[in-house]
Design a protein around this motif. Structure first.
Motif, PDB file in Angstrom:
ATOM      1  N   ALA A  65      25.595  29.795   4.272  1.00 28.23           N
ATOM      2  CA  ALA A  65      25.058  28.572   4.775  1.00 28.23           C
ATOM      3  C   ALA A  65      24.903  27.609   3.551  1.00 28.23           C
ATOM      4  O   ALA A  65      25.298  26.483   3.446  1.00 28.23           O
ATOM      5  CB  ALA A  65      23.746  28.577   5.341  1.00 28.23           C
ATOM      6  N   GLU A 108      22.647  19.846   8.551  1.00 28.57           N
ATOM      7  CA  GLU A 108      22.717  20.728  10.076  1.00 28.57           C
ATOM      8  C   GLU A 108      23.108  22.125   9.590  1.00 28.57           C
ATOM      9  O   GLU A 108      22.558  22.960  10.247  1.00 28.57           O
ATOM     10  CB  GLU A 108      23.930  19.882  10.755  1.00 28.57           C
ATOM     11  CG  GLU A 108      23.973  20.617  12.128  1.00 28.57           C
ATOM     12  CD  GLU A 108      25.045  20.210  12.975  1.00 28.57           C
ATOM     13  OE1 GLU A 108      25.005  20.269  14.299  1.00 28.57           O
ATOM     14  OE2 GLU A 108      26.083  19.404  12.412  1.00 28.57           O
ATOM     15  N   ILE A 109      23.788  22.402   8.718  1.00 28.99           N
ATOM     16  CA  ILE A 109      24.241  23.815   8.497  1.00 28.99           C
ATOM     17  C   ILE A 109      23.080  24.645   8.026  1.00 28.99           C
ATOM     18  O   ILE A 109      22.721  25.684   8.502  1.00 28.99           O
ATOM     19  CB  ILE A 109      25.521  24.018   7.250  1.00 28.99           C
ATOM     20  CG1 ILE A 109      26.819  23.503   7.817  1.00 28.99           C
ATOM     21  CG2 ILE A 109      25.414  25.490   6.734  1.00 28.99           C
ATOM     22  CD1 ILE A 109      27.784  23.321   6.965  1.00 28.99           C
ATOM     23  N   ASN A 167      19.838  23.654   8.287  1.00 26.18           N
ATOM     24  CA  ASN A 167      18.924  23.718   9.404  1.00 26.18           C
ATOM     25  C   ASN A 167      19.236  24.700  10.677  1.00 26.18           C
ATOM     26  O   ASN A 167      18.227  25.338  11.148  1.00 26.18           O
ATOM     27  CB  ASN A 167      18.468  22.474   9.889  1.00 26.18           C
ATOM     28  CG  ASN A 167      18.095  21.368   9.042  1.00 26.18           C
ATOM     29  OD1 ASN A 167      17.002  21.876   8.225  1.00 26.18           O
ATOM     30  ND2 ASN A 167      18.219  20.033   9.026  1.00 26.18           N
ATOM     31  N   GLU A 168      20.419  24.740  11.097  1.00 26.27           N
ATOM     32  CA  GLU A 168      20.806  25.659  12.149  1.00 26.27           C
ATOM     33  C   GLU A 168      20.624  27.197  11.631  1.00 26.27           C
ATOM     34  O   GLU A 168      20.256  27.897  12.540  1.00 26.27           O
ATOM     35  CB  GLU A 168      22.209  25.137  12.657  1.00 26.27           C
ATOM     36  CG  GLU A 168      22.098  23.809  13.496  1.00 26.27           C
ATOM     37  CD  GLU A 168      20.935  23.830  14.578  1.00 26.27           C
ATOM     38  OE1 GLU A 168      20.983  24.786  15.317  1.00 26.27           O
ATOM     39  OE2 GLU A 168      20.425  22.758  14.744  1.00 26.27           O
ATOM     40  N   THR A 169      21.036  27.322  10.535  1.00 27.80           N
ATOM     41  CA  THR A 169      21.225  28.831   9.949  1.00 27.80           C
ATOM     42  C   THR A 169      19.629  29.195   9.908  1.00 27.80           C
ATOM     43  O   THR A 169      19.317  30.521  10.282  1.00 27.80           O
ATOM     44  CB  THR A 169      21.737  28.815   8.679  1.00 27.80           C
ATOM     45  OG1 THR A 169      23.090  28.246   8.603  1.00 27.80           O
ATOM     46  CG2 THR A 169      21.827  30.361   8.414  1.00 27.80           C
ATOM     47  N   HIS A 171      17.058  27.994  11.668  1.00 26.95           N
ATOM     48  CA  HIS A 171      16.650  28.206  13.327  1.00 26.95           C
ATOM     49  C   HIS A 171      17.409  29.587  13.529  1.00 26.95           C
ATOM     50  O   HIS A 171      16.464  30.248  14.415  1.00 26.95           O
ATOM     51  CB  HIS A 171      17.063  26.997  13.949  1.00 26.95           C
ATOM     52  CG  HIS A 171      16.944  27.106  15.568  1.00 26.95           C
ATOM     53  ND1 HIS A 171      15.610  26.983  15.800  1.00 26.95           N
ATOM     54  CD2 HIS A 171      17.680  27.521  16.404  1.00 26.95           C
ATOM     55  CE1 HIS A 171      15.560  27.178  17.108  1.00 26.95           C
ATOM     56  NE2 HIS A 171      16.678  27.517  17.519  1.00 26.95           N
ATOM     57  N   TRP A 172      18.556  29.864  13.395  1.00 26.24           N
ATOM     58  CA  TRP A 172      19.262  31.345  13.867  1.00 26.24           C
ATOM     59  C   TRP A 172      18.278  32.379  13.417  1.00 26.24           C
ATOM     60  O   TRP A 172      18.143  33.553  14.186  1.00 26.24           O
ATOM     61  CB  TRP A 172      20.633  31.368  13.391  1.00 26.24           C
ATOM     62  CG  TRP A 172      21.131  32.268  13.904  1.00 26.24           C
ATOM     63  CD1 TRP A 172      21.842  32.843  15.378  1.00 26.24           C
ATOM     64  CD2 TRP A 172      21.632  33.716  13.206  1.00 26.24           C
ATOM     65  NE1 TRP A 172      22.244  34.089  15.272  1.00 26.24           N
ATOM     66  CE2 TRP A 172      22.241  34.501  13.826  1.00 26.24           C
ATOM     67  CE3 TRP A 172      21.390  33.735  11.844  1.00 26.24           C
ATOM     68  CZ2 TRP A 172      22.653  35.823  13.674  1.00 26.24           C
ATOM     69  CZ3 TRP A 172      21.873  35.248  11.676  1.00 26.24           C
ATOM     70  CH2 TRP A 172      22.437  36.189  12.227  1.00 26.24           C
ATOM     71  N   SER A 191      14.591  32.354  14.687  1.00 28.01           N
ATOM     72  CA  SER A 191      14.328  32.310  16.264  1.00 28.01           C
ATOM     73  C   SER A 191      14.867  33.461  16.900  1.00 28.01           C
ATOM     74  O   SER A 191      14.673  33.443  18.111  1.00 28.01           O
ATOM     75  CB  SER A 191      14.843  31.107  16.587  1.00 28.01           C
ATOM     76  OG  SER A 191      16.000  30.893  16.781  1.00 28.01           O
TER      77      SER A 191
END
Length: 188
Positions: free
Chosen positions: A159, A174-175, A177-179, A181-182, A185
């Motif tokens: 990431a 976004e890369i 933040n989404e990583t 989150h993944w 979560s």
């Protein structure tokens, strides 16, 4: 004039600190012996009193960064979410000279000397072992915790690499933040 052992050790440390920052900022091919020595405030001619070649410097620098007592030791990881939050931050993305060498030059080291690759192989093993101890899935079998550690570490490094290479700040954020989150979560 003879230099004391203490001064030799201090000079070597200055060289390694300068090289560590420069290698992460400019890559393996972006640095030269002269530039590293200048950044360390030492003369170019003195380099060979400390290292046999640029390859030796690179290997020693990677060891300095990721050695057992290195500047980026994983010994301080106590919580996966906190570690991932810091690792997947804009600050880390925007400051490669102070960040993770894996994300900054990992692909280059893959085409580097066997000694440099061996240093990062050891560092990778230690990082996976450490991350497997801080997983949120404490009751899982060791093999499952190790698999999660490998996946989490690979996602984090990848990431940051992707976030640095895209020229779109929104996508880069976004890369990251989404990583994050993944990683944080996943079901426990």
């Amino acid at each position: 004039m003879k230099v004391s052992r203490q001064q030799v050790a201090e000079n070597r440390s200055q060289i390694l600190d300068a090289a560590a920052r420069m290698i992460r900022e400019e890559g393996l091919n972006g640095i030269s012996v002269a530039k590293v020595m200048q950044a360390a405030a030492l003369t170019h001619g003195g380099f060979y009193g400390y290292f046999g070649s640029k390859d030796d410097l690179v290997t020693a620098t990677l060891d300095h960064i990721h050695g057992v007592n290195g500047t980026n030791s994983s010994a301080d990881i106590t919580n996966l979410a906190d570690y991932a939050t810091e690792y997947l931050s804009r600050t880390h993305r925007d400051n490669p000279g102070l960040g993770c060498a894996f994300a900054a030059i990992g692909c280059e080291v893959g085409r580097s000397s066997a000694d440099s690759r061996a240093v990062l192989t050891d560092a990778t093993r230690r990082q996976i072992e450490k991350l497997s101890t801080v997983t949120d899935n404490k009751t899982a079998e060791p093999a499952v915790r190790r698999r999660e550690a490998i996946g989490n570490w690979s996602a984090m490094v990848g990431a940051v690499m992707l976030a640095r290479l895209v020229d779109d700040t929104e996508l880069s954020d976004e890369i990251l933040n989404e990583t994050l989150h993944w990683i944080t979560s996943k079901p426990k």
